[in-house]
Design a protein around this motif. Structure first.
Motif, PDB file in Angstrom:
ATOM      1  N   ILE A   7      30.405  45.125  37.253  1.00  0.00           N
ATOM      2  CA  ILE A   7      30.792  46.395  37.881  1.00  0.00           C
ATOM      3  C   ILE A   7      29.541  47.193  38.238  1.00  0.00           C
ATOM      4  O   ILE A   7      28.578  47.245  37.462  1.00  0.00           O
ATOM      5  N   LEU A 124      43.384  54.815  30.967  1.00  0.00           N
ATOM      6  CA  LEU A 124      42.964  53.439  31.254  1.00  0.00           C
ATOM      7  C   LEU A 124      43.579  52.462  30.256  1.00  0.00           C
ATOM      8  O   LEU A 124      44.013  51.367  30.633  1.00  0.00           O
ATOM      9  N   THR A 128      45.701  49.112  30.741  1.00  0.00           N
ATOM     10  CA  THR A 128      45.022  47.872  30.378  1.00  0.00           C
ATOM     11  C   THR A 128      45.705  47.165  29.213  1.00  0.00           C
ATOM     12  O   THR A 128      45.789  45.930  29.187  1.00  0.00           O
ATOM     13  N   ALA A 173      36.498  47.667  30.648  1.00  0.00           N
ATOM     14  CA  ALA A 173      35.892  47.477  31.967  1.00  0.00           C
ATOM     15  C   ALA A 173      35.693  46.007  32.294  1.00  0.00           C
ATOM     16  O   ALA A 173      35.671  45.634  33.478  1.00  0.00           O
ATOM     17  N   TYR A 176      38.201  44.550  34.754  1.00  0.00           N
ATOM     18  CA  TYR A 176      38.305  45.091  36.105  1.00  0.00           C
ATOM     19  C   TYR A 176      37.174  44.538  36.965  1.00  0.00           C
ATOM     20  O   TYR A 176      36.052  44.345  36.496  1.00  0.00           O
ATOM     21  N   GLU A 177      37.486  44.290  38.231  1.00  0.00           N
ATOM     22  CA  GLU A 177      36.526  43.667  39.143  1.00  0.00           C
ATOM     23  C   GLU A 177      35.474  44.643  39.656  1.00  0.00           C
ATOM     24  O   GLU A 177      34.313  44.290  39.806  1.00  0.00           O
ATOM     25  N   THR A 178      35.908  45.868  39.969  1.00  0.00           N
ATOM     26  CA  THR A 178      35.013  46.828  40.606  1.00  0.00           C
ATOM     27  C   THR A 178      35.200  48.215  39.997  1.00  0.00           C
ATOM     28  O   THR A 178      36.217  48.513  39.364  1.00  0.00           O
ATOM     29  N   TRP A 179      34.222  49.070  40.233  1.00  0.00           N
ATOM     30  CA  TRP A 179      34.314  50.466  39.800  1.00  0.00           C
ATOM     31  C   TRP A 179      35.479  51.189  40.475  1.00  0.00           C
ATOM     32  O   TRP A 179      36.249  51.880  39.799  1.00  0.00           O
ATOM     33  N   GLU A 181      38.255  49.930  41.450  1.00  0.00           N
ATOM     34  CA  GLU A 181      39.486  49.432  40.841  1.00  0.00           C
ATOM     35  C   GLU A 181      39.716  50.102  39.488  1.00  0.00           C
ATOM     36  O   GLU A 181      40.844  50.498  39.159  1.00  0.00           O
ATOM     37  N   LEU A 182      38.656  50.277  38.719  1.00  0.00           N
ATOM     38  CA  LEU A 182      38.774  50.928  37.416  1.00  0.00           C
ATOM     39  C   LEU A 182      39.138  52.408  37.578  1.00  0.00           C
ATOM     40  O   LEU A 182      40.039  52.911  36.903  1.00  0.00           O
ATOM     41  N   THR A 183      38.445  53.096  38.474  1.00  0.00           N
ATOM     42  CA  THR A 183      38.699  54.535  38.622  1.00  0.00           C
ATOM     43  C   THR A 183      40.083  54.816  39.179  1.00  0.00           C
ATOM     44  O   THR A 183      40.668  55.862  38.893  1.00  0.00           O
ATOM     45  N   VAL A 185      42.702  53.568  38.284  1.00  0.00           N
ATOM     46  CA  VAL A 185      43.602  53.597  37.132  1.00  0.00           C
ATOM     47  C   VAL A 185      43.216  54.697  36.150  1.00  0.00           C
ATOM     48  O   VAL A 185      44.074  55.347  35.555  1.00  0.00           O
TER      49      VAL A 185
END
Length: 207
Positions: A7, A124, A128, A173, A176-179, A181-183, A185
């Motif tokens: 990430i 998150l 998750t 984290a 998750y593939e990318t920042w 994508e994480l944000t 959620v």
């Protein structure tokens, strides 16, 4: 199989936790801010402040975090540390467990301050770990098997809780593939960093 690209973390991300004196609204008695740099904890540049509140710590609050009025009597007041805290938090993303609370308390103590974005590990974790028995920080420490051997202080102190929250964030984290994508959620609606809603489609016209 090729390894997944890590990430791309923001340049400044601080995992924060605050403790209060038990008043309503609370006065701060402890603030901790632990940087995450390139997906790793940076304990060498962490910020931590103990504060003597204007209103005495309640017995209940002291029982929770262990910070008594006698202990805090030797520490500076909020006006004495406010500038340093603001400078440390300036322009950073912040992360906290149940981040609405920490963001609200910090914003009340730092008028005009706004972080670049807000990550909520509670939000998150619900996405998750939907099958976790509970999503409190204690429950997630156990569920994610976090190693807190090197955590400072003890549970319910700001430095310990920030350390635990940071480990929880890094553990989640990895899924998750990318920042972005994480944000998508992890950032609560209405707080800085929340994805903007899509623009409504324009009705077709003749021209």
């Amino acid at each position: 199989m090729n390894p997944r690209t890590p990430i791309a973390w923001p340049a400044r991300l601080l995992v924060v936790d605050v403790e209060g004196n038990g008043a309503n609204p609370p006065d701060l008695v402890e603030v901790a801010a632990l940087p995450i740099r390139d997906g790793r904890l940076d304990t060498t540049t962490a910020g931590a402040w103990l504060i003597r509140p204007p209103v005495p710590v309640t017995a209940f609050a002291a029982k929770v975090h262990g910070l008594t009025n006698e202990h805090l009597a030797q520490y500076p007041t909020w006006p004495e540390v406010r500038h340093g805290v603001r400078e440390f938090l300036s322009d950073a993303w912040i992360c906290a467990h149940n981040a609405h609370v920490d963001h609200r308390v910090l914003a009340r103590h730092l008028p005009g301050w706004q972080p670049a974005g807000v990550i909520d590990t509670l939000r998150l974790a619900r996405a998750t770990y939907p099958d976790a028995p509970a999503h409190s920080l204690d429950a997630l420490i156990e569920h994610a098997h976090l190693d807190l051997t090197h955590a400072p202080a003890q549970r319910h102190r700001a430095t310990y809780d920030a350390y635990a929250t940071a480990l929880l964030l890094l553990t989640m984290a990895d899924l998750y593939e990318t920042w972005p994508e994480l944000t998508a959620v992890a950032v609560p609606p209405g707080l800085p960093g929340a994805p903007k809603p899509p623009e409504p489609e324009q009705e077709p016209t003749l021209w």
